[in-house]
Scaffold this active site. Structure first.
Site, PDB file in Angstrom:
ATOM      1  N   TYR A 154       0.821  -1.205   0.000  1.00  0.00           N
ATOM      2  CA  TYR A 154       0.000   0.000   0.000  1.00  0.00           C
ATOM      3  C   TYR A 154       0.862   1.266   0.000  1.00  0.00           C
ATOM      4  CZ  TYR A 154      -3.890  -3.033   1.548  1.00  0.00           C
ATOM      5  OH  TYR A 154      -4.833  -4.030   1.675  1.00  0.00           O
TER       6      TYR A 154
ATOM      7  N   HIS B 260       0.289 -11.621   2.338  1.00  0.00           N
ATOM      8  CA  HIS B 260      -0.733 -10.881   1.591  1.00  0.00           C
ATOM      9  C   HIS B 260      -1.400 -11.734   0.512  1.00  0.00           C
ATOM     10  CE1 HIS B 260      -1.805  -6.538   0.208  1.00  0.00           C
ATOM     11  NE2 HIS B 260      -2.836  -7.336   0.134  1.00  0.00           N
TER      12      HIS B 260
END
Length: 267
Positions: free
Chosen positions: A39, A97
């Site tokens: 991110y 992730h």
């Protein structure tokens, strides 16, 4: 470890936009925050939390290890770097992730490194994200189900992920739902709207309450203070059996998060 039922997601939020969102969230009572290495906002989140003056022990921080950091030494080094950016000596939850595309890095290596990171005190708990039934089964063989704090997966009324969730429940693995509003698509659904009108609620509150009542954690994001406050109220919204049955009919396998070259073969 119990994952908080509602937190603030930070996907696609950066810079002052993220800092303002976190500032408002802290004032409104949010204490759980979800980020990820990819991110590119961990430092912004760390800055916002430091300015928020909420004691670290009252916060629940989650970050996710990106696929380029899966080799043993890289994973631990990258998590240390995440901690530096976040301004803390540990996160509460560290997740893989996505599974390694095409098993480029063996699962045993990156899950072993994640378990070692927990032993080193870099994270209190570990888990996975975007793992299918088969991948979760492999993870259980490596770590044991009790070591997997959650599987963070896409779940919303248009993608109810029933087979995977049934398997996770059978293994005692908690579900964290992301994309709970399907990028806003479910907010315009007439069935959701009718339920919202019935309860004097918003469509976002209905979609979140639907997930919360099934025991999932949710991590919606918003840049608007009024929406952040409204989303929190979903915790108190009680949908009845008829509402839940109506929402169950909306499942159409509509997946939002499906990055080409990274996503696994879905259940």
């Amino acid at each position: 470890m119990n994952v908080p039922s509602i937190g603030l997601g930070t996907y696609r939020l950066k810079g002052q936009v993220l800092i303002d969102s976190v500032h408002n969230a802290l004032e409104l009572g949010y204490r759980a925050f979800d980020t990820a290495q990819i991110y590119d906002n961990e430092a912004d989140l760390g800055q916002a939390l430091a300015a928020g003056k909420v004691a670290r022990e009252d916060l629940f921080l989650t970050t996710k290890i990106w696929i380029s950091n899966f080799h043993h030494d890289a994973l631990i080094a990258s998590l240390r770097e995440s901690l530096r950016k976040l301004g803390t000596d540990h996160v509460d939850l560290a997740l893989i992730h996505w599974p390694s595309p095409n098993d480029e890095v063996p699962m045993r290596e990156y899950l072993g490194a994640l378990a070692e990171a927990r032993q080193l005190g870099l994270t209190k708990a570990i888990g996975v994200s975007n793992f299918t039934i088969d991948l979760t089964r492999q993870a259980i063989d490596i770590l044991g189900a009790q070591a997997i704090a959650t599987n963070q997966i896409e779940v919303h009324p248009y993608l109810q992920n029933r087979a995977l969730i049934a398997y996770l429940r059978a293994q005692g693995i908690h579900v964290t739902a992301f994309m709970s509003l399907a990028y806003g698509a479910v907010l315009k659904d007439p069935v959701i709207q009718a339920i919202a009108d019935k309860h004097g609620a918003t469509t976002a509150q209905v979609a979140l309450a639907w997930a919360l009542q099934q025991g999932y954690a949710v991590i919606p994001s918003s840049t608007r203070r009024e929406n952040l406050a409204s989303n929190l109220k979903a915790v108190a919204l009680q949908l009845d059996a008829a509402d839940m049955a109506q929402i169950a009919t909306l499942d159409r396998g509509e997946r939002v998060a499906n990055p080409q070259g990274i996503a696994p073969h879905w259940d």
